[in-house]
Design a protein around this motif. Structure first.
Motif, PDB file in Angstrom:
ATOM      1  N   GLU A 148       0.817  -1.216   0.000  1.00 11.80           N
ATOM      2  CA  GLU A 148       0.000   0.000   0.000  1.00 11.80           C
ATOM      3  C   GLU A 148       0.852   1.269   0.000  1.00 11.80           C
ATOM      4  N   LEU A 149       2.191   1.137   0.086  1.00  8.89           N
ATOM      5  CA  LEU A 149       3.044   2.323   0.073  1.00  8.89           C
ATOM      6  C   LEU A 149       2.994   3.006  -1.291  1.00  8.89           C
ATOM      7  N   GLY A 150       3.159   4.312  -1.278  1.00 13.60           N
ATOM      8  CA  GLY A 150       3.265   5.052  -2.532  1.00 13.60           C
ATOM      9  C   GLY A 150       4.580   4.731  -3.232  1.00 13.60           C
ATOM     10  N   ASP A 151       4.684   5.135  -4.506  1.00  2.98           N
ATOM     11  CA  ASP A 151       5.869   4.794  -5.294  1.00  2.98           C
ATOM     12  C   ASP A 151       7.150   5.323  -4.649  1.00  2.98           C
ATOM     13  N   ASP A 152       7.121   6.573  -4.158  1.00  2.00           N
ATOM     14  CA  ASP A 152       8.334   7.163  -3.591  1.00  2.00           C
ATOM     15  C   ASP A 152       8.740   6.460  -2.305  1.00  2.00           C
ATOM     16  N   ASP A 153       7.748   6.188  -1.427  1.00  2.80           N
ATOM     17  CA  ASP A 153       8.063   5.503  -0.174  1.00  2.80           C
ATOM     18  C   ASP A 153       8.561   4.086  -0.435  1.00  2.80           C
ATOM     19  N   LEU A 154       7.951   3.421  -1.418  1.00  8.33           N
ATOM     20  CA  LEU A 154       8.380   2.058  -1.743  1.00  8.33           C
ATOM     21  C   LEU A 154       9.808   2.074  -2.288  1.00  8.33           C
ATOM     22  N   ALA A 155      10.090   3.024  -3.161  1.00  8.93           N
ATOM     23  CA  ALA A 155      11.438   3.117  -3.725  1.00  8.93           C
ATOM     24  C   ALA A 155      12.474   3.358  -2.632  1.00  8.93           C
TER      25      ALA A 155
END
Length: 929
Positions: free
Chosen positions: A910-917
């Motif tokens: 459920e993390l956003g792309d930036d947080d996941l990256a």
């Protein structure tokens, strides 16, 4: 303006009002620092600031902050700001609230420019504004008064009032407002000349500020059938005790009127004119030469009890009710004796229904039936009861005639402290009759006398086990069941066996069998424990192709598995079980699964769930367990998620946690090995994160997988995106384990993985000390690689995984316990529960399950009753990888495990792309191994 200029407590804010005839919205905040210039300064301001023990006038560099840019930041100001900035943030929130309530009036500047101002304000609003002004920090109003001798600063009260007008004048001006109005006046940011409407705007402004306000004070009649009267009053905004009836106003001398401002009479008449627009009876007052009081019809009294009061307040007229006379009818639900009785000699049935009725009271005193009849049959909105006037609200009183039913489970939860949901509304309820008695017994469980050890028990119960037997016996006697949630190794098995013997000693229960459902891996353990501790109890294994319940011995212990229950629920449900217990009950945490549905079909006098991890992933796990043992206690799953799980897990709501604890405590017995009084003889357990570097090969594979997959993740949505994220996480964890694991290779293994190299070194030390070790991995493929690698080094080892047959599984355990081999590789899912492996003094988590409860459960295979040596737990973590970052997050989850555990890896999807990256990025030094 960027938030970067608000870094901490050293940035002060002083409000500078609009100068001259400029509209209020021209006011702005000046940001500055003590002793140094603020970054991005674009002006100077003369302030009065501390200088040792004195203050002096000083010109400081400031950064101007227009209110149009500041409002959104101030209403959501980050923590850590200076007191002056926090004060203006509080003032901004107050102004936004007043504007939302319509406390906004058009006006004009001395040059005829359009300007919004706050008003009319209720006395309560004025009080809030004055309290804020009184608490204003010196820096917030450090503005030097030009030419003042001696040195003076701006008045806090006047500055807060000017700030309110400035925010109001700014907040409502938008392009949408201009489009809606069709002209720029009072909508556009640019000043607009409204001189043509000057006389009307001046009239609007009268009575909305200054020193006086208008009120209608309601006076009840002397007789029950008399009429209410509204007395017109003038009230001072500066002194709440200064009140003048309008009858006295017209004849009052100038010295009295001066205390209410210059336009006292005009204030009253203008306020009445506004009031007449929202409440027609006010026109009767305007028709009088000297208006002073208004006799009210019943429907007009009813109006003043509803939304008309807010409309009048918006017009500048406050409605005052005599608190000492006006009573409120309080209604509360009362749950009566269940019908049919939910509490019987056979125990408690959660499927029973209880009658819910409503009870009315005034001032804490319950109304009699005659008084309720008087209220219900009243022909007017106000009725005199017990020396006070009470509103006869037909909609509220209709509840008194409404009888309904609630489940016994919900009623019991209410008796234990939870709210009752009635017509979608959560309300506290009173429970009376047998349910209240039952709740009292549950609240007193800690004081229940401990029964003597039952005849036939071939063991001496430890004190906490005797306490567990007492709790189990009491809950079974009540027919309630519950969750025995002792830590692994504290003897849940022997406590349940003792309970069975205890109940066999009761004439009405003797001969009734007990059913225990457990994973395949522990069926043999249950049989052995029964043979050891309760040899007089017949044991029947209902498992395998030849299983049968024919000629079941009286008082038998029947052992079966979850898979068999799914297939044979009908046959098992035909037996009259004395007890049904689900061991390792976290296996049925999904209430919608076939296994959970099959378990619900098994009738029993009481049901018990045995688990060391009642909350394995999230609070819905606990709901699933309790909804099997005590159906209905926590209400429907959707409501539990919405009203309990979300407030507890996401917001740590103290009230939600307290309510859940009070309701659940009687039904869940939780003891930990770390509790001083539970198992003081247990040796210490030490946990260590062994942080290891990646090899160059691992780092190359890791970086390539992140780059390739993150590009796909950014283009995907929904289920497809979540699938890609899980695939990425699995790949990264496999790379951290070993490149051969990720690439599907059989070898070679040596020198390619930082983890494997560190494991070799660790095992060499453990073996040199003559000790044994458990190695847990969540991947069967990695387990096979480890087994092959260790065997190649000449180490005696075995691998336990889900495909190992039950007989061979027990053989492996026995051989390890006998010391025939010293390294036991175990699949986390297959060996994380139900095994006694106290031969081991070291536990290695080769890869992370990312769930503290599951990892603790696996570690407890070695750290349990019977272990007499210290246990060392090693968690392997690859530096600078997703493993390293999640390990830090797990520390917080472990500390909060009693209230919320966000288990597994689902939250990462459920993390956003930036947080996941950021989570999966390869850190510096990760590939230096």
């Amino acid at each position: 303006m960027s938030l970067s200029v608000l870094p901490g407590p050293d940035v002060e804010a002083t409000f500078v009002p609009a100068r001259g005839a400029a509209p209020p919205r021209a006011g702005r905040l000046a940001l500055w620092r003590h002793g140094e210039a603020i970054g991005g300064a674009d002006g100077e301001l003369e302030l009065v600031v501390p200088a040792g023990r004195r203050v002096r006038r000083r010109t400081v560099a400031v950064r101007w902050w227009p209110l149009g840019e500041a409002i959104d930041v101030l209403v959501d100001l980050p923590d850590g700001a200076a007191p002056s900035l926090r004060a203006w943030a509080t003032a901004t929130s107050l102004v936004v609230e007043l504007v939302a309530r319509g406390r906004l009036l058009p006006g004009r500047t001395s040059d005829g420019l359009d300007a919004w101002r706050l008003g009319p304000l209720d006395p309560a609003d004025v009080e809030r504004r004055d309290r804020l002004a009184a608490s204003l920090s010196p820096a917030a109003h450090a503005l030097a008064v030009t030419g003042a001798r001696p040195l003076r600063v701006a008045s806090p009260a006047r500055l807060v009032a000017a700030f309110g007008d400035a925010v109001a004048d700014t907040y409502v001006r938008t392009a949408a407002a201009v489009a809606a109005a069709g002209h720029p006046a009072f909508a556009a940011e640019a000043p607009t000349d409204v001189s043509a409407a000057g006389p009307w705007l001046d009239t609007v402004a009268v009575g909305t500020g200054g020193d006086a306000g208008t009120a209608l004070r309601l006076v009840p009649p002397e007789q029950a059938d008399g009429a209410f009267t509204a007395v017109l009053q003038l009230r001072s905004r500066q002194d709440a005790s200064l009140v003048l009836d309008a009858a006295d106003l017209w004849a009052a001398p100038d010295v009295v009127l001066s205390r209410f401002g210059d336009d006292a009479e005009t204030t009253v008449l203008v306020a009445l004119r506004r009031a007449a627009r929202v409440w027609s009876p006010a026109r009767r007052l305007l028709a009088e030469a000297r208006p002073d009081r208004l006799e009210l019809a019943d429907d007009e009294v009813d109006d003043l009890l509803g939304s008309v009061t807010d409309d009048l307040a918006g017009a500048g007229v406050e409605v005052l009710w005599p608190v000492e006379l006006l009573g409120q009818v309080d209604l509360r639900p009362v749950v009566a004796t269940p019908t049919p009785a939910a509490v019987t000699e056979a125990g408690f049935s959660f499927e029973s229904l209880c009658e819910l009725r409503w009870q009315a009271s005034v001032g804490g005193e319950t109304l009699t039936d005659a008084e309720l009849t008087t209220l219900a049959e009243a022909k007017r909105p106000m009725v005199r009861l017990r020396g006070r006037w009470v509103r006869a609200d037909p909609e509220r009183l209709a509840r008194l005639r409404h009888r309904s039913e609630v489940s016994a489970g919900a009623a019991l939860a209410a008796a234990l402290g939870a709210d009752l949901v009635v017509d979608g509304e959560s309300v506290p309820a009173e429970v009376e009759g047998p349910l209240a008695t039952l709740a009292g017994r549950l609240a007193a469980l800690d004081g229940v006398a401990r029964p003597p050890a039952p005849p036939g028990l071939m063991a001496e119960l430890r004190p906490y086990q005797a306490r567990g037997l007492a709790w189990l016996a009491e809950m079974a006697e009540l027919g309630l069941g519950g969750v025995l949630a002792d830590d692994m190794g504290l003897g849940k098995t022997i406590q349940l066996l003792a309970l069975h013997l205890h109940r066999q000693g009761q004439a009405d229960l003797a001969g009734r069998p007990i059913l225990v459902i457990c994973p395949v891996s522990v069926v043999g353990n249950w049989a052995r424990e029964a043979e050891r501790f309760t040899p007089s109890v017949p044991v029947r294994r209902y498992h395998g192709p030849d299983r049968s319940l024919v000629d079941l011995e009286p008082g038998a212990l029947v052992l079966t598995t979850y898979g068999v229950v799914r297939r044979d629920a009908g046959a098992l449900g035909a037996v009259e079980w004395g007890l049904v217990a689900a061991d390792e009950a976290q296996a049925v945490k999904n209430p919608l699964s076939r296994t959970a549905r099959a378990l619900r079909r098994l009738p029993a006098a009481a049901r018990f769930a045995l688990t060391g991890t009642p909350v394995e992933n999230r609070l819905t796990d606990l709901w699933a367990l309790l909804d099997w043992t005590t159906p209905g206690l926590l209400g429907p799953l959707d409501r539990f998620r919405r009203e309990v799980a979300v407030p507890v897990e996401r917001h740590r709501d103290p009230q939600a946690i307290d309510t859940l604890t009070r309701v659940v405590r009687p039904f869940l017995l939780r003891r930990r090995k770390s509790d001083p009084a539970i198992a003081p003889e247990l040796p210490p357990k030490t946990e260590t994160d062994r942080v290891v570097p990646l090899t160059s090969e691992q780092a190359t594979l890791y970086a390539a997988l992140v780059a390739e997959t993150m590009d796909q993740v950014r283009r995907a949505e929904g289920i497809s995106r979540r699938g890609l994220v899980l695939k990425l996480l699995t790949g990264l964890k496999q790379i951290c384990d070993h490149p051969a694991h990720y690439l599907g290779q059989a070898g070679p293994l040596a020198g390619r993985s930082g983890k494997l190299d560190a494991l070799d070194e660790l095992i060499e030390v453990i073996a040199a000390e003559g000790e044994s070790v458990l190695i847990f991995t969540q991947y069967v493929a990695m387990g096979r690689l480890l087994e092959r690698h260790l065997a190649g080094q000449g180490r005696s080892t075995a691998f336990l995984h889900g495909s190992v047959p039950a007989a061979r599984r027990q053989e492996q355990v026995d051989r390890f316990q006998a010391g025939e081999f010293g390294v036991f590789v175990i699949s986390l899912k297959a060996g994380g529960t139900g095994l006694n492996l106290t031969r081991a003094t070291h536990v290695v988590h080769y890869d992370r399950w990312w769930n503290p409860a599951v990892e603790d459960q696996a570690s407890d295979r070695a750290w349990r009753i019977g272990q007499d040596r210290p246990v060392q737990v090693h968690r392997m973590v690859c530096e600078g990888t997703v493993e390293d970052r999640v390990a830090k997050l797990l520390a917080d989850k472990r500390a909060l495990a009693d209230t919320v555990v966000g288990g597994g890896e689902g939250w990462i999807t459920e993390l956003g792309d930036d947080d996941l990256a950021a989570l999966v990025a390869l850190g510096a030094g990760a590939g230096e191994g």
